[in-house]
Design an enzyme around this catalytic site. Sequence first.
Site, PDB file in Angstrom:
ATOM      1  N   LYS A  10       0.814  -1.223   0.000  1.00 55.28           N
ATOM      2  CA  LYS A  10       0.000   0.000   0.000  1.00 55.28           C
ATOM      3  C   LYS A  10       0.854   1.283   0.000  1.00 55.28           C
ATOM      4  O   LYS A  10       2.060   1.235   0.248  1.00 55.28           O
ATOM      5  CB  LYS A  10      -0.941  -0.051   1.205  1.00 55.28           C
ATOM      6  CG  LYS A  10      -1.922  -1.238   1.136  1.00 55.28           C
ATOM      7  CD  LYS A  10      -2.921  -1.191   2.267  1.00 55.28           C
ATOM      8  CE  LYS A  10      -3.888  -2.354   2.178  1.00 55.28           C
ATOM      9  NZ  LYS A  10      -4.899  -2.319   3.255  1.00 55.28           N
ATOM     10  N   TYR A  50     -12.355  -2.525  -3.522  1.00 53.64           N
ATOM     11  CA  TYR A  50     -12.831  -2.640  -2.141  1.00 53.64           C
ATOM     12  C   TYR A  50     -14.355  -2.626  -2.040  1.00 53.64           C
ATOM     13  O   TYR A  50     -14.898  -2.209  -1.028  1.00 53.64           O
ATOM     14  CB  TYR A  50     -12.235  -1.510  -1.300  1.00 53.64           C
ATOM     15  CG  TYR A  50     -10.836  -1.809  -0.804  1.00 53.64           C
ATOM     16  CD1 TYR A  50     -10.545  -3.024  -0.174  1.00 53.64           C
ATOM     17  CD2 TYR A  50      -9.807  -0.877  -0.932  1.00 53.64           C
ATOM     18  CE1 TYR A  50      -9.265  -3.308   0.298  1.00 53.64           C
ATOM     19  CE2 TYR A  50      -8.522  -1.151  -0.459  1.00 53.64           C
ATOM     20  CZ  TYR A  50      -8.265  -2.368   0.159  1.00 53.64           C
ATOM     21  OH  TYR A  50      -7.014  -2.646   0.634  1.00 53.64           O
ATOM     22  N   ASN A 113      -2.173   0.083   6.837  1.00 49.53           N
ATOM     23  CA  ASN A 113      -1.661  -1.189   7.365  1.00 49.53           C
ATOM     24  C   ASN A 113      -0.725  -1.919   6.401  1.00 49.53           C
ATOM     25  O   ASN A 113      -0.651  -3.139   6.376  1.00 49.53           O
ATOM     26  CB  ASN A 113      -2.814  -2.093   7.821  1.00 49.53           C
ATOM     27  CG  ASN A 113      -3.725  -2.479   6.682  1.00 49.53           C
ATOM     28  OD1 ASN A 113      -3.612  -1.949   5.574  1.00 49.53           O
ATOM     29  ND2 ASN A 113      -4.625  -3.410   6.939  1.00 49.53           N
ATOM     30  N   HIS A 116      -2.028  -5.650   1.693  1.00 47.75           N
ATOM     31  CA  HIS A 116      -3.288  -6.405   1.586  1.00 47.75           C
ATOM     32  C   HIS A 116      -2.968  -7.744   0.949  1.00 47.75           C
ATOM     33  O   HIS A 116      -2.113  -7.833   0.073  1.00 47.75           O
ATOM     34  CB  HIS A 116      -4.277  -5.640   0.689  1.00 47.75           C
ATOM     35  CG  HIS A 116      -5.389  -6.493   0.164  1.00 47.75           C
ATOM     36  ND1 HIS A 116      -6.599  -6.612   0.803  1.00 47.75           N
ATOM     37  CD2 HIS A 116      -5.463  -7.295  -0.928  1.00 47.75           C
ATOM     38  CE1 HIS A 116      -7.367  -7.442   0.113  1.00 47.75           C
ATOM     39  NE2 HIS A 116      -6.707  -7.867  -0.941  1.00 47.75           N
ATOM     40  N   GLU A 127      -9.596 -10.652  -7.383  1.00 48.25           N
ATOM     41  CA  GLU A 127      -8.579  -9.606  -7.357  1.00 48.25           C
ATOM     42  C   GLU A 127      -7.529  -9.800  -8.452  1.00 48.25           C
ATOM     43  O   GLU A 127      -7.106  -8.830  -9.090  1.00 48.25           O
ATOM     44  CB  GLU A 127      -7.950  -9.553  -5.958  1.00 48.25           C
ATOM     45  CG  GLU A 127      -8.943  -9.056  -4.920  1.00 48.25           C
ATOM     46  CD  GLU A 127      -8.579  -9.349  -3.469  1.00 48.25           C
ATOM     47  OE1 GLU A 127      -9.305  -8.889  -2.574  1.00 48.25           O
ATOM     48  OE2 GLU A 127      -7.567 -10.037  -3.213  1.00 48.25           O
TER      49      GLU A 127
HETATM   50  P1  CMP Z   1      -7.240  -4.802   3.785  1.00 48.69           P
HETATM   51  O1  CMP Z   1      -6.755  -6.137   4.214  1.00 48.69           O
HETATM   52  O2  CMP Z   1      -6.703  -4.242   2.513  1.00 48.69           O
HETATM   53  O3  CMP Z   1      -8.841  -4.847   3.706  1.00 48.69           O
HETATM   54  C1  CMP Z   1      -9.654  -3.720   3.897  1.00 48.69           C
HETATM   55  C2  CMP Z   1      -8.903  -2.532   4.406  1.00 48.69           C
HETATM   56  O4  CMP Z   1      -9.696  -1.571   5.057  1.00 48.69           O
HETATM   57  C3  CMP Z   1      -7.925  -2.979   5.511  1.00 48.69           C
HETATM   58  O5  CMP Z   1      -6.894  -3.744   4.968  1.00 48.69           O
HETATM   59  C4  CMP Z   1      -7.554  -1.629   6.096  1.00 48.69           C
HETATM   60  O6  CMP Z   1      -6.646  -0.898   5.280  1.00 48.69           O
HETATM   61  C5  CMP Z   1      -8.920  -0.930   6.076  1.00 48.69           C
HETATM   62  N1  CMP Z   1      -9.662  -1.117   7.340  1.00 48.69           N
HETATM   63  C6  CMP Z   1     -10.207  -2.237   7.834  1.00 48.69           C
HETATM   64  N2  CMP Z   1     -10.839  -2.021   9.003  1.00 48.69           N
HETATM   65  C7  CMP Z   1     -10.695  -0.698   9.254  1.00 48.69           C
HETATM   66  C8  CMP Z   1     -11.112   0.162  10.313  1.00 48.69           C
HETATM   67  N3  CMP Z   1     -11.824  -0.312  11.328  1.00 48.69           N
HETATM   68  N4  CMP Z   1     -10.768   1.460  10.245  1.00 48.69           N
HETATM   69  C9  CMP Z   1     -10.063   1.942   9.201  1.00 48.69           C
HETATM   70  N5  CMP Z   1      -9.636   1.174   8.159  1.00 48.69           N
HETATM   71  C10 CMP Z   1      -9.937  -0.124   8.190  1.00 48.69           C
END
Ligand code: CMP
Length: 141
Positions: A10, A50, A113, A116, A127
Amino acid sequence: MKEKTFVAIKPDAVKRKLIGKIIERFENKGLDIIAMKMVRLNRELAEKYYEEHKGKDFFEDLINFITSGRIVLMVIEGENAISVVRKMIGMTDPTEADPGTIRGDFGTKLPENIIHASDSKKSAEREIKLFFGDDVWESEH
Ligand code: CMP
């Protein structure tokens, strides 16, 4: 069983120059990177990517974040690659992810984070087809 999974490094990780460190972990594990590209997503494609999170309270923040800079997209192949890669990346919230996992070692706070990875064969197929097309999903290596 040999599987393919989809991984996205990311914008937070790209900006912090962590691409090499992250890829090294997958290579050290013996997984194969069979397709890769760097892109900046537009809003339309990000929302499609998403779509399962549409309507959630963090959706807007997530779309703003994922379109905020370049990302690295990969298809990774190996034995049980979907669950192996999910274990390697750790829990979604980097403040809860175990040390030793990619999010646990490099992540700060949601939605930033770092990475993904597909959570099931169904999402891997969706995907991979979305970003790399049917040929990569159906290819044999
Ligand atoms: P990812 O595994 O890419 O899947 C969905 C994404 O949404 C996740 O990683 C985070 O980047 C984001 N995400 C999931 N839960 C939350 C949350 N509670 N608050 C903010 N971002 C979130």
